[in-house]
Every structure is written in C-alpha cells, then in structure tokens.
Enzyme design. Sequence first.
Site, mmCIF file in Angstrom:
data_model
loop_
_atom_site.group_PDB
_atom_site.id
_atom_site.type_symbol
_atom_site.label_atom_id
_atom_site.label_comp_id
_atom_site.label_asym_id
_atom_site.label_seq_id
_atom_site.Cartn_x
_atom_site.Cartn_y
_atom_site.Cartn_z
ATOM 1 N N LYS A 26 0.806 -1.219 0.000
ATOM 2 C CA LYS A 26 0.000 0.000 0.000
ATOM 3 C C LYS A 26 0.845 1.277 0.000
ATOM 4 O O LYS A 26 0.322 2.367 -0.215
ATOM 5 C CB LYS A 26 -0.953 -0.018 1.178
ATOM 6 C CG LYS A 26 -2.013 -1.094 0.996
ATOM 7 C CD LYS A 26 -3.012 -1.138 2.116
ATOM 8 C CE LYS A 26 -4.123 -2.106 1.809
ATOM 9 N NZ LYS A 26 -3.683 -3.521 1.954
ATOM 10 N N ASP A 27 2.143 1.146 0.227
ATOM 11 C CA ASP A 27 3.002 2.328 0.222
ATOM 12 C C ASP A 27 2.921 3.113 -1.088
ATOM 13 O O ASP A 27 2.870 4.339 -1.067
ATOM 14 C CB ASP A 27 4.471 1.920 0.449
ATOM 15 C CG ASP A 27 4.784 1.696 1.932
ATOM 16 O OD1 ASP A 27 4.172 2.381 2.784
ATOM 17 O OD2 ASP A 27 5.633 0.846 2.232
#
Length: 430
Positions: free
Chosen positions: A107-108
Amino acid sequence: MNYYSLNKKAPNTSFKEAVIKGLAPDKGLYFPEEIKPLPPSFFDNISTLSHTEIAFEAIKQFVSPDIPEATLKSIVEDTLNFDFPVVPLSDNISTLELFHGPTMAFKDVGARFMARCLGYFNRNNSKEVTVLVATSGDTGGAVAHGFLGVKGVKVVILYPSGKVSDIQEKQLTTLGENITALEVDGTFDDCQAMVKTAFLDENLTSKMQLTSANSINVARWLPQLFYFMFAYKQLHKTQNDIVFSVPSGNFGNVCAGMMAQQLGMPIKHFIAANNENNVVTRYLETRDYKAKPSVQTISNAMDVGDPSNFIRIQEIYKNKFETLKDNLSSYSFSDEETKQALLEIYNNFNYVADPHGAVGYLACKAYLKENPNAHCVFLETAHPTKFLDVVEEVIQEKQALPPQIEAVMDKEKVAFKISDYEDLKGFLLG
Ligand SMILES: *Cc1c(COP(=O)(O)O)cnc(C)c1O
C-alpha cells in the site's frame, strides 16, 4: 481525464475532484471515462525503460490535465524510490516482492502517490483537506507515512484497539505532525462504520473537506497498476504465458492489474487469491454475488466480506460474466492450508513468505494444475516480519527485523482513545 460514478447518478468530474472527494456524491466509485491503450512498442521495449518512465507513461492520461507533466514526473519519481524485484521460485512460479517501501506492504505506493497528488492540489493551502481512514492494519501505516508532512492535509486514522499487530500499531501512532491516530474501543467494522457515518454527516462535511485514502480513491487505486508492468518488464523476455496471482481483500490491487491489461499489456489472465472470505470465488462458481460478514484469518488484510472494488472489475469487463471468467479465476484457502504453504515455500525454495503471499502461492499451484504452461507470479504484498507470530511459529526460525521496522519499535505511541461516533465528531470539529 474525466471520471464517472459507477452509480451513474452524479455528474462526471475531473481527476482532481475525484481525488479530493474520494467517493462520488451518489456514493458510487469513480471510474475513468476512457482508457486509451499505450502503443504496442511501449510493451515491446519496456525493458529499456526505467520504473519512473513506465509509471509516467502509464498514469499520464488518468491525471491529465490536472497535474502538469513535469510535476507528474517528480511525483512518480518520489513515489517509486525503492525496489520491486521478481524472485523466481521454480520454473513456473515467481514472486513479485511489493514490500520494500517504508511500511513494508504494497500500500506504500498508492498512499505515497495519492499524498503527493493531494499535496499538489493543495499547494496554495486554500482549504485544508482531512483524510479520514479506518485500518485493520497495513493501510494506516502506509497512509501515515505517505502523508507525513504534506501541507494542507491532515490525516486521522481509526484503528481497533488491541486488534492490530504491535508493529502495525507503532507504524501508525508514532509519527506526530499532521498525523493523528484514534484508538477505537471496538472492531475494524466499528471503525469503518464511523468513517462512513462521517462521510454522510452533512453537518460535518459542510464544515470540513473530508476524503478517503483507501482503494476507493482513484489516486490510491490506479498507481498500483505499475507493479504489474514492473513484473512484466522483468519477465516478458523469458516467459510467454504470464499470469498474476493477487492476494485479494478489497480487490483494488487485482483490479489495478486489469487496468494495465486494458492499457495493452499482453496478460491474458488474473487470479484472485482469497482466504476464507471467498465471496468472489463463490460468485465465479455460482454467478450469485452474496456479500457476507468477514471472518478473521491469519491473512487479515484480506478479511473483507464485500470487496469494494469488485464493481470496478465488472465495469472493466462490461458486466459480462463470461468475459469476466475468461480473465479472472479465484481460489480460496483455509488458515491451515496457508500455514502448510508457508512451510512448503520455506522447505522447497528456502524462501520466507508472509501469510498473504502464501495464499497467492496456493492459488498459483491450483491454477497451474489446469494450465501447466503458464508462468504464475504471485504478489508478495507484505514483508513476513509484519506477521511475525505466525511466520516464526510455522517455520520455527527467528526472523531479523528489517531497518524500517526496527526504527519504529522504540518510538513512543501517541493515540487518542474514542469509543463512538460522537467522540469522533467531537475530535474532528474540536
Ligand atoms: C491490503 C492488502 C491486501 C489486499 O489488497 P486489496 O487491494 O484490498 O485486494 C493483501 N495483502 C496485504 C498485505 C495487504 O495489506
């Protein structure tokens, strides 16, 4: 590019407005009006392009004209300052490691991209935006790190007390600045319900600009299509029949892969790997979509009973069940099978996977049984040490903590406790 609401009862809107609003006023998800394929030469020559060049070409049409090209270039360059290696395990199975970012989950990239877009839109600080997000674990940390220090944006993260791992809690409660963590006396579903109530509360939304930072937001969702191109870049010269197995919860990641396919990337098939939350596996078998309450598993980021992005997937394949089935398979596995797989991957390939990746691996094996000529890439969506308890118990070996995680472990947690919506509203307005 303009976006329409999949509920079809709201006006079409620009990328900028879609990012700031998150969800359309009719509560529908936004979807691009048009997807213009990239030229075939782009994919033929992809090995000569850098990650930033690939990402820039792929995302350009979706953000134009709201973000000028030079700015977009620096946004993608900033977003992608870590690695996305493909690691071969066997002749027909590889893994794409998506855990080399600051919070060590995939998700970064979406969070960093979205943060930089919002930062750009808010550069003159005309109206502060508050990003309100509920997390069951990984989203909170990624959003906190992605948005840290972005001017004109405040981030409020709700997480269920005692139900996220120590590492995950540290990642979202220790940053300070424009990031606030609210520790909710309740479950993830309670956090999510409070966030939804807030978005629908006109008394609140008339006073402040609220947006979401989960994969319903187009700026969080779309950049995930980069991963599939990065893997294709690394594999297309040596492998013909590449398929992706994507550990899926809200189905944002797999749906982004399908957007890469719509852009012309020659990938014929996707696999949604599920734990026992198997609404989509069931749907593909029965044609009957039945949302159900989520059950808790060891691959907890996939504990979703009604995946929000599935409607986008249906839109991609024109709501035709047969077309969808040609492009998507889905398998579901129990925790016991997942633990077995972790051990098998460790014993056979000397590779330490995390529970989500292990589900992806199982789905690869199931698919390869029917399609032995394919090369299956499963996405390793989180670093194994984010799920230390399970991983160490199964493989019976201590894991060293990577520096990103080591760095937060002795920072001090700061969180405000809340127990109901009135507390949340009071906090937001006060
Ligand atoms: C969020 C997450 C998933 C699920 O991704 P979706 O886009 O919601 O399908 C899988 N694995 C990990 C580790 C995650 O954090």
